[in-house]
Scaffold this motif. Structure first.
Motif, PDB file in Angstrom:
ATOM      1  N   VAL A  80       0.839  -1.196   0.000  1.00 39.88           N
ATOM      2  CA  VAL A  80       0.000   0.000   0.000  1.00 39.88           C
ATOM      3  C   VAL A  80       0.873   1.245   0.000  1.00 39.88           C
ATOM      4  CG1 VAL A  80      -1.719   1.287   1.344  1.00 39.88           C
ATOM      5  CG2 VAL A  80      -1.859  -1.200   1.219  1.00 39.88           C
ATOM      6  N   SER A  81       0.509   2.212  -0.843  1.00 41.77           N
ATOM      7  CA  SER A  81       1.134   3.533  -0.810  1.00 41.77           C
ATOM      8  C   SER A  81       0.139   4.489  -0.162  1.00 41.77           C
ATOM      9  CB  SER A  81       1.455   4.025  -2.223  1.00 41.77           C
ATOM     10  OG  SER A  81       2.425   3.204  -2.817  1.00 41.77           O
ATOM     11  N   TRP A  82       0.557   5.115   0.917  1.00 41.35           N
ATOM     12  CA  TRP A  82      -0.312   6.049   1.639  1.00 41.35           C
ATOM     13  C   TRP A  82      -0.149   7.432   1.040  1.00 41.35           C
ATOM     14  CZ3 TRP A  82      -3.873   3.880   4.531  1.00 41.35           C
ATOM     15  CH2 TRP A  82      -3.651   2.561   4.944  1.00 41.35           C
ATOM     16  N   LEU A  83      -1.285   8.073   0.707  1.00 41.34           N
ATOM     17  CA  LEU A  83      -1.258   9.323  -0.046  1.00 41.34           C
ATOM     18  C   LEU A  83      -1.599  10.552   0.775  1.00 41.34           C
ATOM     19  CD1 LEU A  83      -3.060   7.946  -3.217  1.00 41.34           C
ATOM     20  CD2 LEU A  83      -0.600   8.103  -2.770  1.00 41.34           C
ATOM     21  N   SER A  84      -2.497  10.423   1.750  1.00 35.43           N
ATOM     22  CA  SER A  84      -2.843  11.583   2.579  1.00 35.43           C
ATOM     23  C   SER A  84      -3.567  11.130   3.834  1.00 35.43           C
ATOM     24  CB  SER A  84      -3.716  12.583   1.815  1.00 35.43           C
ATOM     25  OG  SER A  84      -5.003  12.049   1.564  1.00 35.43           O
ATOM     26  N   LEU A  85      -3.494  11.991   4.839  1.00 39.83           N
ATOM     27  CA  LEU A  85      -4.146  11.727   6.120  1.00 39.83           C
ATOM     28  C   LEU A  85      -4.911  12.966   6.547  1.00 39.83           C
ATOM     29  CD1 LEU A  85      -4.437   9.974   8.753  1.00 39.83           C
ATOM     30  CD2 LEU A  85      -2.450  11.234   9.598  1.00 39.83           C
ATOM     31  N   THR A  86      -6.152  12.753   6.988  1.00 43.55           N
ATOM     32  CA  THR A  86      -6.971  13.824   7.540  1.00 43.55           C
ATOM     33  C   THR A  86      -7.523  13.363   8.870  1.00 43.55           C
ATOM     34  OG1 THR A  86      -7.614  14.531   5.311  1.00 43.55           O
ATOM     35  CG2 THR A  86      -8.962  15.341   7.146  1.00 43.55           C
ATOM     36  N   VAL A  87      -7.215  14.101   9.920  1.00 38.29           N
ATOM     37  CA  VAL A  87      -7.775  13.812  11.239  1.00 38.29           C
ATOM     38  C   VAL A  87      -9.138  14.488  11.306  1.00 38.29           C
ATOM     39  CG1 VAL A  87      -7.508  14.151  13.723  1.00 38.29           C
ATOM     40  CG2 VAL A  87      -5.528  13.569  12.321  1.00 38.29           C
ATOM     41  N   LEU A  88     -10.173  13.700  11.613  1.00 40.76           N
ATOM     42  CA  LEU A  88     -11.545  14.212  11.664  1.00 40.76           C
ATOM     43  C   LEU A  88     -11.983  14.604  13.066  1.00 40.76           C
ATOM     44  CD1 LEU A  88     -13.176  11.586   9.287  1.00 40.76           C
ATOM     45  CD2 LEU A  88     -12.397  13.900   8.711  1.00 40.76           C
ATOM     46  N   ALA A  89     -11.534  13.857  14.073  1.00 42.18           N
ATOM     47  CA  ALA A  89     -11.965  14.127  15.449  1.00 42.18           C
ATOM     48  C   ALA A  89     -10.999  13.469  16.425  1.00 42.18           C
ATOM     49  CB  ALA A  89     -13.372  13.586  15.672  1.00 42.18           C
ATOM     50  N   THR A  90     -10.933  14.053  17.616  1.00 39.21           N
ATOM     51  CA  THR A  90     -10.185  13.450  18.712  1.00 39.21           C
ATOM     52  C   THR A  90     -11.025  13.564  19.974  1.00 39.21           C
ATOM     53  OG1 THR A  90      -9.071  15.516  19.305  1.00 39.21           O
ATOM     54  CG2 THR A  90      -7.927  14.073  17.743  1.00 39.21           C
ATOM     55  N   ALA A  91     -10.809  12.652  20.893  1.00 38.18           N
ATOM     56  CA  ALA A  91     -11.443  12.713  22.212  1.00 38.18           C
ATOM     57  C   ALA A  91     -10.394  12.279  23.224  1.00 38.18           C
ATOM     58  CB  ALA A  91     -12.663  11.804  22.281  1.00 38.18           C
ATOM     59  N   ALA A  92     -10.214  13.092  24.244  1.00 38.59           N
ATOM     60  CA  ALA A  92      -9.180  12.841  25.245  1.00 38.59           C
ATOM     61  C   ALA A  92      -7.839  12.678  24.514  1.00 38.59           C
ATOM     62  CB  ALA A  92      -9.533  11.660  26.127  1.00 38.59           C
ATOM     63  N   GLY A  93      -6.963  11.829  25.026  1.00 40.49           N
ATOM     64  CA  GLY A  93      -5.683  11.592  24.371  1.00 40.49           C
ATOM     65  C   GLY A  93      -4.653  12.678  24.582  1.00 40.49           C
ATOM     66  N   ARG A  94      -4.914  13.596  25.508  1.00 30.96           N
ATOM     67  CA  ARG A  94      -3.951  14.657  25.802  1.00 30.96           C
ATOM     68  C   ARG A  94      -2.848  14.104  26.710  1.00 30.96           C
ATOM     69  NH1 ARG A  94      -9.294  17.082  26.763  1.00 30.96           N
ATOM     70  NH2 ARG A  94      -8.891  16.087  28.744  1.00 30.96           N
ATOM     71  N   GLU A  98      -5.208   9.077  30.094  1.00 29.26           N
ATOM     72  CA  GLU A  98      -4.749   7.680  30.038  1.00 29.26           C
ATOM     73  C   GLU A  98      -5.293   6.940  28.819  1.00 29.26           C
ATOM     74  OE1 GLU A  98      -2.478   6.376  32.187  1.00 29.26           O
ATOM     75  OE2 GLU A  98      -2.369   8.405  32.985  1.00 29.26           O
ATOM     76  N   THR A  99      -6.340   7.489  28.203  1.00 31.58           N
ATOM     77  CA  THR A  99      -6.918   6.899  26.995  1.00 31.58           C
ATOM     78  C   THR A  99      -7.223   8.021  26.012  1.00 31.58           C
ATOM     79  OG1 THR A  99      -9.189   7.037  27.818  1.00 31.58           O
ATOM     80  CG2 THR A  99      -7.992   4.977  28.250  1.00 31.58           C
ATOM     81  N   GLY A 100      -7.389   7.647  24.763  1.00 32.38           N
ATOM     82  CA  GLY A 100      -7.727   8.625  23.741  1.00 32.38           C
ATOM     83  C   GLY A 100      -8.312   7.955  22.521  1.00 32.38           C
ATOM     84  N   MET A 101      -8.991   8.760  21.716  1.00 32.35           N
ATOM     85  CA  MET A 101      -9.591   8.290  20.469  1.00 32.35           C
ATOM     86  C   MET A 101      -9.228   9.288  19.382  1.00 32.35           C
ATOM     87  SD  MET A 101     -12.122   8.942  18.026  1.00 32.35           S
ATOM     88  CE  MET A 101     -13.049  10.235  18.809  1.00 32.35           C
ATOM     89  N   VAL A 102      -8.913   8.757  18.196  1.00 32.49           N
ATOM     90  CA  VAL A 102      -8.652   9.591  17.033  1.00 32.49           C
ATOM     91  C   VAL A 102      -9.411   8.983  15.855  1.00 32.49           C
ATOM     92  CG1 VAL A 102      -6.926  10.557  15.470  1.00 32.49           C
ATOM     93  CG2 VAL A 102      -6.354  10.196  17.877  1.00 32.49           C
ATOM     94  N   GLU A 103     -10.257   9.799  15.233  1.00 28.48           N
ATOM     95  CA  GLU A 103     -10.947   9.366  14.013  1.00 28.48           C
ATOM     96  C   GLU A 103     -10.249  10.034  12.835  1.00 28.48           C
ATOM     97  OE1 GLU A 103     -15.260   9.664  11.730  1.00 28.48           O
ATOM     98  OE2 GLU A 103     -15.171  10.083  13.883  1.00 28.48           O
ATOM     99  N   PHE A 104      -9.953   9.255  11.810  1.00 32.28           N
ATOM    100  CA  PHE A 104      -9.211   9.781  10.670  1.00 32.28           C
ATOM    101  C   PHE A 104      -9.640   9.106   9.380  1.00 32.28           C
ATOM    102  CE2 PHE A 104      -6.883   6.090  12.085  1.00 32.28           C
ATOM    103  CZ  PHE A 104      -6.514   5.461  10.909  1.00 32.28           C
ATOM    104  N   VAL A 105      -9.239   9.723   8.281  1.00 28.38           N
ATOM    105  CA  VAL A 105      -9.355   9.128   6.958  1.00 28.38           C
ATOM    106  C   VAL A 105      -7.975   9.170   6.324  1.00 28.38           C
ATOM    107  CG1 VAL A 105     -10.310   9.356   4.638  1.00 28.38           C
ATOM    108  CG2 VAL A 105     -11.765   9.755   6.605  1.00 28.38           C
TER     109      VAL A 105
END
Length: 165
Positions: A80-94, A98-105
């Motif tokens: 796979v060749s990765w072409l781009s990343l877009t972060v859509l949302a985050t929750a916690a993870g600072r 102790e836990t976090g969520m990252v939604e991306f495309v």
């Protein structure tokens, strides 16, 4: 790894618009630990771009490792060749969490086929280090017909991946 010979001004593949040397490179080179779940997710994306299997294994939660983890990650990285990343949302993870969520495309190409990975990833921090725990694959993004296509072709969605075939 390719990072050490890169131009200092080269932009990081993670989409931050920062130079690689000031973004994900210190994490991949082991100089620093990613301070947030999002930073870890971005650095893992960059590791996939550079096919850095060791970093991907090191930043995956240890209980997820299987006998064929290295083989599976290597196969994905090589096909796979990765072409781009877009972060859509985050929750916690600072840094203090102790836990976090990252939604991306992430847009990729495999052979002649372009696709997108839309994922909601869960992260956990142990002993001051963030780890990728698991991810839920979400349906591909479907822009409205007159919006830009998700593949970054510059075309409207209806003229690109939104065409009825």
């Amino acid at each position: 790894m390719l990072i050490s010979g890169d131009r200092p001004s080269r932009l990081c593949p993670c989409g931050s618009q920062k130079p690689l040397a000031q973004c994900c490179a210190p994490y991949l080179q082991g100089q620093l630990a990613a301070p947030t779940a999002e930073a870890l997710m971005r650095s893992r994306y960059t590791a996939y771009c550079f096919r850095d299997v060791d970093y991907l294994l090191k930043t995956e939660y240890p209980s997820r490792h299987t006998a064929d983890s290295r083989q599976l990650i290597t196969a994905t990285a090589n096909s796979v060749s990765w072409l781009s990343l877009t972060v859509l949302a985050t929750a916690a993870g600072r840094p203090q969490d102790e836990t976090g969520m990252v939604e991306f495309v992430a847009v990729y190409q495999e052979g002649k086929i372009m696709g997108q990975l839309h994922e909601r990833s869960q992260f956990i921090k142990e002993k001051g280090r963030w780890f990728y725990l698991e991810g839920d694959i979400l349906p591909p993004l479907q822009p409205k017909k007159n919006e830009p296509c998700w593949c970054n072709s510059g075309k409207k969605f209806k003229q690109c991946h939104g065409k009825k075939r």
